[in-house]
Design a protein around this motif. Structure first.
Motif, mmCIF file in Angstrom:
data_model
loop_
_atom_site.group_PDB
_atom_site.id
_atom_site.type_symbol
_atom_site.label_atom_id
_atom_site.label_comp_id
_atom_site.label_asym_id
_atom_site.label_seq_id
_atom_site.Cartn_x
_atom_site.Cartn_y
_atom_site.Cartn_z
ATOM 1 N N SER A 4 0.776 -1.245 0.005
ATOM 2 C CA SER A 4 0.126 0.030 -0.035
ATOM 3 C C SER A 4 0.620 1.101 -0.085
ATOM 4 O O SER A 4 0.684 2.279 -0.588
ATOM 5 N N THR A 7 2.152 1.565 -3.548
ATOM 6 C CA THR A 7 0.977 2.118 -4.429
ATOM 7 C C THR A 7 0.910 3.261 -4.257
ATOM 8 O O THR A 7 0.611 4.196 -4.945
ATOM 9 N N LEU A 8 0.764 3.913 -2.975
ATOM 10 C CA LEU A 8 0.634 5.433 -2.794
ATOM 11 C C LEU A 8 1.850 6.205 -3.111
ATOM 12 O O LEU A 8 1.684 7.299 -3.803
ATOM 13 N N SER A 11 1.412 6.350 -6.814
ATOM 14 C CA SER A 11 0.596 7.111 -7.336
ATOM 15 C C SER A 11 0.768 8.696 -7.219
ATOM 16 O O SER A 11 0.556 9.738 -7.774
ATOM 17 N N ALA A 12 1.395 9.333 -6.042
ATOM 18 C CA ALA A 12 1.886 10.601 -5.767
ATOM 19 C C ALA A 12 2.948 10.878 -6.828
ATOM 20 O O ALA A 12 2.670 11.995 -7.346
ATOM 21 N N LEU A 14 3.077 9.759 -10.024
ATOM 22 C CA LEU A 14 2.349 9.906 -11.162
ATOM 23 C C LEU A 14 1.548 11.039 -11.243
ATOM 24 O O LEU A 14 1.373 12.044 -12.141
ATOM 25 N N PHE A 15 1.100 11.738 -9.812
ATOM 26 C CA PHE A 15 0.300 12.859 -9.924
ATOM 27 C C PHE A 15 1.303 13.975 -10.207
ATOM 28 O O PHE A 15 0.677 14.904 -10.914
ATOM 29 N N ASN A 18 2.214 14.165 -13.943
ATOM 30 C CA ASN A 18 0.946 14.675 -14.524
ATOM 31 C C ASN A 18 0.655 16.278 -14.278
ATOM 32 O O ASN A 18 0.257 16.675 -15.356
#
Length: 154
Positions: A4, A7-8, A11-12, A14-15, A18
């Motif tokens: 987790s 994954t977190l 995700s951070a 990729l954010f 982006n």
């Protein structure tokens, strides 16, 4: 629990990536820099009248006028752009056999003015001048020679 966090973390990342690639709307204000001084170049071209290929005196005169004007333009182009010199020397038994030297000029001259055009003996002379203030104004009128003054993002 480790998965987790990974994954977190991904995700951070990729954010953030982006967010960096987002395209912003912007408004750019342009400012054209103006030089402090403008040089004035002068050129003289000459052409013989009697050697022009015509049997009529008037036509020889007109041909010499055009030839002297072209010679003056070539001199202006040489002053603005310089000359390209190509040389070649060949040797045999430590002796020079052949030497060649070629010169060429290539450029565009805009804004030149004929100062005088007159006969001198059997030749015709044309004097040209090129004021770089006129060249600058022609350049600004025909291109986007500008620099960024201000950028606003929305």
């Amino acid at each position: 629990m480790n998965k987790s966090y990974v994954t977190l973390f991904l995700s951070a990342i990729l954010f953030c990536l982006n967010g960096c690639s987002m395209v912003y709307d912007k408004h750019v204000q342009w400012e054209t820099p103006k030089p402090e001084s403008f040089p004035v170049l002068h050129a003289i071209g000459q052409a013989p009248i009697s050697l022009q290929k015509s049997t009529h005196k008037t036509q020889q005169m007109l041909m010499a006028i055009n030839a002297s004007k072209l010679a003056a333009y070539a001199e202006l182009a040489e002053q603005v752009y310089g000359q390209q010199i190509d040389g070649k020397t060949s040797m045999s038994n430590l002796l020079i056999n052949n030497q060649q030297l070629d010169a060429s000029i290539k450029g565009i001259i805009r804004g030149a003015k004929v100062v005088k055009s007159y006969p001198v003996g059997d030749s015709y002379t044309t004097e040209l001048s090129l004021d770089f203030k006129d060249v600058y104004e022609l350049y600004i009128a025909s291109t986007n020679g500008k620099k960024i003054k201000n950028v606003q993002y929305y």
